[in-house]
Design a protein around this motif. Structure first.
Motif, short mmCIF file in Angstrom:
data_model
loop_
_atom_site.label_atom_id
_atom_site.label_comp_id
_atom_site.label_asym_id
_atom_site.label_seq_id
_atom_site.Cartn_x
_atom_site.Cartn_y
_atom_site.Cartn_z
N VAL A 406 0.87 -1.04 -0.12
CA VAL A 406 0.09 -0.11 0.06
C VAL A 406 1.00 1.29 0.09
O VAL A 406 0.59 2.38 -0.68
N ALA A 407 1.99 1.16 0.58
CA ALA A 407 3.08 2.33 0.80
C ALA A 407 3.66 2.63 -0.69
O ALA A 407 3.64 3.62 -1.13
N GLN A 408 3.99 1.57 -1.27
CA GLN A 408 4.38 1.71 -2.74
C GLN A 408 3.27 2.42 -3.53
O GLN A 408 3.59 3.33 -4.42
N ARG A 409 2.16 2.00 -3.56
CA ARG A 409 0.97 2.62 -4.07
C ARG A 409 0.87 4.04 -3.85
O ARG A 409 0.35 4.89 -4.54
N ALA A 410 1.08 4.34 -2.37
CA ALA A 410 0.86 5.84 -1.90
C ALA A 410 1.93 6.77 -2.91
O ALA A 410 1.90 7.70 -3.32
N GLU A 411 3.01 6.09 -2.93
CA GLU A 411 4.24 6.72 -3.60
C GLU A 411 3.87 7.04 -5.14
O GLU A 411 3.88 8.25 -5.70
N GLY A 412 3.07 5.98 -5.58
CA GLY A 412 2.68 6.19 -7.06
C GLY A 412 1.65 7.17 -7.13
O GLY A 412 1.71 8.06 -8.06
N TRP A 413 0.66 7.06 -6.26
CA TRP A 413 -0.60 8.04 -6.33
C TRP A 413 0.24 9.51 -6.33
O TRP A 413 -0.02 10.42 -6.97
N ARG A 414 1.10 9.75 -5.34
CA ARG A 414 1.88 11.01 -5.21
C ARG A 414 2.32 11.65 -6.27
O ARG A 414 2.15 12.58 -6.73
N GLN A 415 3.12 10.74 -6.89
CA GLN A 415 3.82 11.15 -8.28
C GLN A 415 2.82 11.62 -9.23
O GLN A 415 2.90 12.79 -9.86
N SER A 416 1.57 10.55 -9.41
CA SER A 416 0.70 11.12 -10.54
C SER A 416 -0.03 12.03 -10.25
O SER A 416 -0.54 12.86 -10.93
N ILE A 417 -0.59 12.44 -8.87
CA ILE A 417 -1.51 13.51 -8.64
C ILE A 417 -0.93 14.70 -8.60
O ILE A 417 -1.11 15.74 -9.03
N TRP A 418 0.41 14.85 -8.17
CA TRP A 418 1.08 16.00 -8.50
C TRP A 418 1.42 16.54 -9.62
O TRP A 418 1.20 17.65 -10.16
N ALA A 419 1.40 15.50 -10.65
CA ALA A 419 1.44 15.90 -12.15
C ALA A 419 0.29 16.20 -12.57
O ALA A 419 0.27 17.21 -13.55
N ASP A 420 -0.70 15.61 -12.07
CA ASP A 420 -2.08 16.09 -12.67
C ASP A 420 -2.52 17.72 -12.04
O ASP A 420 -3.56 18.23 -12.52
N MET A 421 -1.91 18.04 -11.05
CA MET A 421 -2.12 19.44 -10.73
C MET A 421 -1.24 20.39 -11.20
O MET A 421 -1.66 21.70 -11.55
N LEU A 422 -0.03 20.03 -11.26
CA LEU A 422 1.06 21.11 -11.63
C LEU A 422 1.91 20.94 -12.90
O LEU A 422 2.69 21.73 -13.39
N SER A 423 1.84 19.92 -13.56
CA SER A 423 2.78 19.70 -14.82
C SER A 423 2.01 20.34 -15.95
O SER A 423 1.04 20.62 -16.14
#
Lengths: 423, 209
Positions: A406-423
């Motif tokens: 679950v922690a690994q998926r949390a990291e994946g979520w973090r990377q993806s959603i940051w890009a979805d906001m700011l990239s």
């Protein structure tokens, strides 16, 4: 607040002529106070107040959906700092720098960013005031996050610079981490949780895990006392209870609403008790960000903003869309992921409305991870539909247990959603 | 499109013309260029982007790329997630949201998106080691890792390595689609591959273009 100069504006927005600034202001670059219309509007314009999880996403998606619409984002902070994952700074697992992101991606999409505070909204003339100047808009997105109700805790207003909340990731997060690190072994860390509704329901309990994890390994004689104004853990209750079995240094006290703080004696007072602290993390009661209160977007409770569940237009003011933690009335938590989804739905609603098209139904969703140690996490997920114009939850699901996966998926979520906001 | 619906009647033409005139009138002087909202699928997938990236092109290590996915395969996964057959606390609720919004339309939307390989880089050594293990995978996933849509076998090429390795572990433990006869052979194969080789195998398929 600081005064916005022409030079500041040109520098921060990265444009001059594109905003219609060229002819009106000349190019002499003198640093006078900006008054009147800061940037006369030539085409269709959306102004976004607040560059957090909701506002950044809204600005980005308007530009994606229709680049002919001008977007001006008002955000005092020059960089974005992620609240999600910031509890890991308190346990030394992450640096604040690793959670600090540039607004450059939004600029590259043509979002014009002014690092100033919006001071007032004038709905009748469709203007946002910035100090002595103003910006005109066709539609306005208000994503102001939360502000604190200092007056709810006796002694807090006077001590607000020294009693830390660390509930907006940034300097206070770093200060609180330093206080925890310099606390003597045997010291008492007190964390207080306000009564719902507040930003990030599981956030305090994740924080308890992180501080308890750090103290267990580094200051084994220390303990964490939790004074929770709520009758039980607000979110992921069973999963947090299970996680806390690894931390006998947690002393959790339910239904303990903090009513006063005294920094001279280093104690907090609840309705029933007095508790001494060495380090205090007082998370105050909250309401919508100040601009929403000032513009009378809040309801009778004077705290939160009611909105249309499809377009996020304020029920109180036309052409103003409120998103993120400031809203109330939808069956959703005040989370970053929900703010991100509200940002998208508001953006596409606004683009549809400005283009005279039907607004599609865009229900939100919520994925929320909490770190319970240095390597394991838990999650709650909520899916929604829209029925008769109202958001309705389809299902809520929890991870069966804490795990590294679950922690690994949390990291994946973090990377993806940051890009979805700011990239 | 089903036969017959392509023929536009005079009444329909008039209605369409009226709608077009209305749209132009609604935005004077700002005739909007074609944009993503012209595809009604776009507004239905915005929630997916928080994890799966823009148009399904995930940039993170643990979230799969779902752009360019065969629609039948996509729909099967949504059905299995929603029914709890492919257990996932994240995807079970979202699969139901997809079904509410229209799984056919969303499957078609992602199928039509251009797939961009993962930006996650793997070591050449790991990929080379993985290639030596992949001999048996080729039978189904093909020599280039593109899969075979007709048999509901997904392409693995360019998927993020973290996701691929995690799925291998789920297959080996029979916790993904337990009891599904379509996957019996795959799981039997995964059982004989040591856990320590999953990362290499994942690196190999992730590196394929």
């Amino acid at each position: 607040m600081s005064r916005l100069t022409r030079r500041d504006f040109l520098r921060s927005s990265g444009v001059g002529v594109g905003l219609g600034l060229g002819a009106g202001f000349g190019l002499s670059g003198c640093a006078g106070t900006m008054t009147g219309d800061i940037a006369p509007k030539s085409g269709r314009r959306v102004v976004v107040i607040g560059g957090g999880w909701g506002g950044s996403t809204a600005a980005r998606y308007i530009r994606i959906a229709d680049p002919t619409i001008e977007v001006v984002l008002l955000e005092p902070n020059r960089e974005f700092v992620s609240c999600p994952f910031s509890n890991l700074v308190l346990s030394g697992q992450r640096s604040i720098e690793s959670l600090t992101l540039s607004y450059g991606g939004l600029r590259a999409r043509g979002v014009k960013i002014i690092h100033e505070l919006a001071t007032a909204i004038e709905p009748d003339t469709k203007r946002v005031r910035i100090g002595e100047g103003y910006l005109a808009y066709d539609r306005l997105v208000v994503s102001p996050g939360v502000d604190f109700q200092w007056e709810q805790v006796e002694g807090l207003a006077a001590a607000r610079d020294t009693v830390l909340h660390a509930w907006k990731a940034g300097p206070q997060t770093v200060q609180l981490a330093a206080q925890i690190q310099s606390m003597p072994d045997g010291g008492v860390f007190v964390l207080t949780v306000p009564r719902v509704a507040y930003r990030c329901p599981p956030g305090p309990y994740e924080r308890i895990c992180q501080v308890a994890w750090y103290l267990k390994g580094n200051k084994p004689k220390s303990k964490v006392i939790v004074l929770d104004a709520n009758p039980n853990i607000v979110s992921k209750t069973g999963l947090f209870r299970a996680a806390w079995r690894a931390y006998p240094n947690i002393d959790y006290r339910a239904s303990q609403k903090v009513v006063a703080v005294d920094t001279s004696t280093r104690e907090v007072r609840t309705e029933f008790d007095r508790v001494k602290y060495d380090v205090l993390n007082l998370i105050p009661p909250q309401r919508a960000g100040a601009i929403a209160v000032q513009a009378d977007l809040v309801g009778a409770d004077k705290r939160w903003c009611e909105v249309d569940h499809v377009t996020y237009e304020s029920v109180k003011q036309k052409n103003i869309h409120v998103i993120g933690d400031a809203t109330i009335g939808l069956p959703v938590p005040k989370s970053g992921n929900v703010a991100n989804n509200m940002g998208k739905a508001a953006a596409l609603s606004i683009v549809s409305l400005l283009n005279g098209q039907a607004v599609p139904l865009m229900p939100p969703g919520n994925t929320c991870y909490s770190w319970v140690s240095d390597r394991e996490a838990i999650a709650v997920v909520n899916a929604y539909k829209i029925e008769n114009g109202k958001v309705v939850q389809i299902e809520q699901k929890l991870t069966p247990a804490q795990s590294v996966s679950v922690a690994q998926r949390a990291e994946g979520w973090r990377q993806s959603i940051w890009a979805d906001m700011l990239s | 499109m089903k036969g017959g619906t392509a023929i536009m009647t005079t009444t329909r033409f008039a209605a369409a013309l009226a709608a077009a005139v209305f749209l132009l009138a609604a935005a004077p002087g700002a005739a909007r260029a074609a944009g993503p909202l012209d595809d009604p699928g776009f507004a239905k997938v915005i929630t997916c982007a928080a994890c799966h990236g823009a148009n399904g092109n995930s940039g993170s290590d643990m979230m799969p790329i779902i752009s360019g996915l065969d629609p039948a395969y996509f729909k099967r996964q949504i059905e299995n997630y929603a029914a709890g057959k492919r257990p996932s606390p994240e995807m079970e609720p979202y699969a139901k949201e997809v079904q509410f919004l229209g799984a056919d339309q969303i499957a078609a939307y992602f199928a039509a998106q251009k797939r961009v390989p993962t930006p996650i880089r793997v070591s050449a050594e790991a990929a080379a080691r993985g290639k030596t293990i992949a001999a048996q995978c080729v039978v189904c996933h093909g020599p280039d890792g593109k899969g075979e849509a007709a048999r509901l076998i997904p392409g693995l090429a360019g998927q993020p390595p973290g996701y691929l390795a995690q799925q291998m572990a789920l297959f080996k433990g029979d916790t993904r689609d337990p009891g599904d006869p379509l996957l019996a052979a795959k799981k039997a194969l995964m059982k004989i591959i040591p856990d320590g080789q999953f990362a290499d195998l994942a690196a190999y398929y992730s590196s394929l273009r």
